[in-house]
Design an enzyme around this catalytic site. Structure first.
Site, PDB file in Angstrom:
ATOM      1  N   GLU A  46     122.959  13.913  -1.071  1.00 22.31           N
ATOM      2  CA  GLU A  46     124.092  14.297  -1.702  1.00 22.31           C
ATOM      3  C   GLU A  46     124.973  15.563  -1.438  1.00 22.31           C
ATOM      4  OE1 GLU A  46     121.358  12.760  -4.819  1.00 22.31           O
ATOM      5  OE2 GLU A  46     121.100  13.452  -3.000  1.00 22.31           O
ATOM      6  N   CYS A  78     120.707  18.320  -7.853  1.00 23.65           N
ATOM      7  CA  CYS A  78     121.973  17.479  -7.225  1.00 23.65           C
ATOM      8  C   CYS A  78     122.929  17.092  -8.257  1.00 23.65           C
ATOM      9  CB  CYS A  78     121.636  16.524  -6.471  1.00 23.65           C
ATOM     10  SG  CYS A  78     120.719  16.625  -4.834  1.00 23.65           S
ATOM     11  N   ARG A 178     104.730   5.055  15.511  1.00 18.75           N
ATOM     12  CA  ARG A 178     104.060   6.534  15.210  1.00 18.75           C
ATOM     13  C   ARG A 178     105.379   7.565  14.751  1.00 18.75           C
ATOM     14  NH1 ARG A 178      99.973   7.255  20.649  1.00 18.75           N
ATOM     15  NH2 ARG A 178      98.399   6.035  19.945  1.00 18.75           N
ATOM     16  N   ASP A 194      87.790   5.987  23.962  1.00 20.75           N
ATOM     17  CA  ASP A 194      89.402   5.884  24.638  1.00 20.75           C
ATOM     18  C   ASP A 194      89.729   7.388  24.909  1.00 20.75           C
ATOM     19  OD1 ASP A 194      89.054   2.962  24.105  1.00 20.75           O
ATOM     20  OD2 ASP A 194      90.718   3.221  22.473  1.00 20.75           O
ATOM     21  N   ARG A 201     105.276   8.956  22.576  1.00 17.40           N
ATOM     22  CA  ARG A 201     106.024   8.998  23.906  1.00 17.40           C
ATOM     23  C   ARG A 201     107.383   8.073  24.032  1.00 17.40           C
ATOM     24  NH1 ARG A 201     100.460   9.136  24.451  1.00 17.40           N
ATOM     25  NH2 ARG A 201     100.175   6.951  25.217  1.00 17.40           N
ATOM     26  N   GLY A 292      88.764   2.373  14.192  1.00 16.56           N
ATOM     27  CA  GLY A 292      88.343   1.017  14.801  1.00 16.56           C
ATOM     28  C   GLY A 292      87.917  -0.143  13.294  1.00 16.56           C
ATOM     29  N   HIS A 296      88.822  -0.040   9.505  1.00 20.56           N
ATOM     30  CA  HIS A 296      89.877  -1.135   8.948  1.00 20.56           C
ATOM     31  C   HIS A 296      89.158  -1.950   7.902  1.00 20.56           C
ATOM     32  CE1 HIS A 296      92.006  -1.675  13.347  1.00 20.56           C
ATOM     33  NE2 HIS A 296      92.554  -0.669  12.273  1.00 20.56           N
ATOM     34  N   GLY A 297      87.729  -2.122   8.004  1.00 22.64           N
ATOM     35  CA  GLY A 297      86.989  -2.757   6.962  1.00 22.64           C
ATOM     36  C   GLY A 297      86.835  -2.181   5.775  1.00 22.64           C
TER      37      GLY A 297
END
Length: 369
Positions: A46, A78, A178, A194, A201, A292, A296-297
């Site tokens: 604002e 504001c 990302r 990995d 990027r 991994g 997730h689980g």
């Protein structure tokens, strides 16, 4: 309001722990000012719009995606700037979800004679600020599961190799995702197999690196890991158990990492709830979980996952590969965790499935400030 939403979109991924907000000022059918919140601690949307409008703000209409603040934080309220400008009408997308201030801004302006309307494009305004809404109401960040997956639901071969499941177009979209999130989280298994950089990027230096978060119960990450050798403004946080090896901890700290101790689950793994609570307490409102299967689980079993981006490639890896999710204890198909698909997109031969999990952020997951 659509133009205000477009303005708000410019700040997505940059304003945490504040929301992304856009504002547009209209007078006699013409736009005389617009702006967006750029980052926490700087003027709100604002104020930018009012500065752009100048004297033309008098007797105009302000469109803003989120209820104007009526409290003093790192910046002045504001509502007082709006009142001082001479604006006569305010159109609000969504009421502030902060339980301590909800409705206060609209009430303040209405009590002083301004014409205030709220709920315009409410769903779209809430969608752009899902992370903020969850964070301000529960103390936890918005959690997104992301994975490149084969047609038979595998994220890596049996050796752990996960390289290039998806194509270059999909990988570019991952970098855009990302760029919009506060943190990237992976487990130590993914980190060791990995050795990723976990950076953003994008072309023309438009990207910024999120905070890197590693779940590493026994501090197995090497101080020579690629993510600790980067020229990046983003930090690397390593969450370990309560009794780590002191020499390993000192080596990682010397390499630039921040090591944080949290509790363990009965199975002896870092407690994901403690990790998310610490991230939320530190002002992180969104986390992109890139693996991994154990993480997730854990997120799905605990009901802590909010959203998913699954990039499905037209390949088969086989039943001996690494699954997207480890055991959930599901006994019947009816009891399976369900995702509401919001859209699908093609990236060459890959298909991205984006969806939300049907989760109510109950008190069971709330943490105190």
């Amino acid at each position: 309001m659509k133009l205000a939403l477009k303005e708000a979109g410019k700040g997505v991924g940059r304003t945490s722990p504040n929301p992304a907000v856009g504002a547009v000022i209209v007078k006699n059918g013409h736009i005389v000012g617009k702006g967006f919140h750029k980052r926490a601690g700087t003027p709100h949307a604002e104020v930018h719009a009012l500065n752009a409008a100048g004297d033309q703000a008098k007797n105009s209409t302000l469109y803003v995606t989120l209820e104007p603040c009526n409290h003093t934080g790192r910046t002045p309220p504001c509502t007082k700037a709006i009142l001082k400008s001479g604006i006569r009408r305010v159109v609000v997308g969504m009421i502030d979800p902060n339980p301590g201030v909800a409705g206060g801004g609209c009430e303040f302006l209405t009590a002083r004679g301004l014409d205030v309307t709220s709920g315009i494009l409410k769903d779209a305004c809430e969608k752009i600020n899902r992370p903020f809404i969850k964070h301000i109401t529960t103390g936890l960040p918005w959690v997104i599961i992301k994975a490149g997956v084969s047609l038979d639901g595998r994220i890596a071969a049996r050796t752990g190799d996960s390289g290039w499941i998806t194509n270059e177009l999909s990988r570019q979209e991952v970098h855009r995702i990302r760029n919009r999130t506060d943190a990237i989280m992976i487990g130590i298994g993914t980190a060791l197999s990995d050795d990723p950089s976990l950076t953003t990027r994008l072309h023309a230096k438009k990207g910024r690196d999120p905070l890197r978060v590693i779940l590493d119960t026994h501090l197995r990450l090497s101080p020579d890991a690629k993510m600790l050798q980067l020229s990046s403004n983003a930090e690397t946080w390593i969450f370990c158990g309560p009794d780590p090896s002191e020499p390993d901890m000192h080596k990682l700290k010397a390499a630039g990492a921040r090591v944080k101790k949290v509790g363990l689950t009965p199975e002896g793994h870092v407690d994901i709830r403690d990790v998310l609570a610490e991230l939320g307490h530190s002002g992180i409102t969104s986390v992109l979980v890139e693996g991994g299967s154990r993480i997730h689980g854990a997120l799905l079993r605990s009901g802590l996952a909010d959203q998913a981006y699954l990039f499905v490639a037209p390949i088969f890896i086989g039943g001996d590969g690494v699954p997207l999710v480890d055991e959930l204890g599901t006994k019947t198909v009816k009891a399976a965790r369900r995702m509401k698909m919001t859209r699908s997109r093609r990236f060459g031969e890959d298909v991205m499935i984006e969806g939300l999990f049907d989760i109510t952020h109950s008190n069971a997951y709330m943490v105190s400030g």
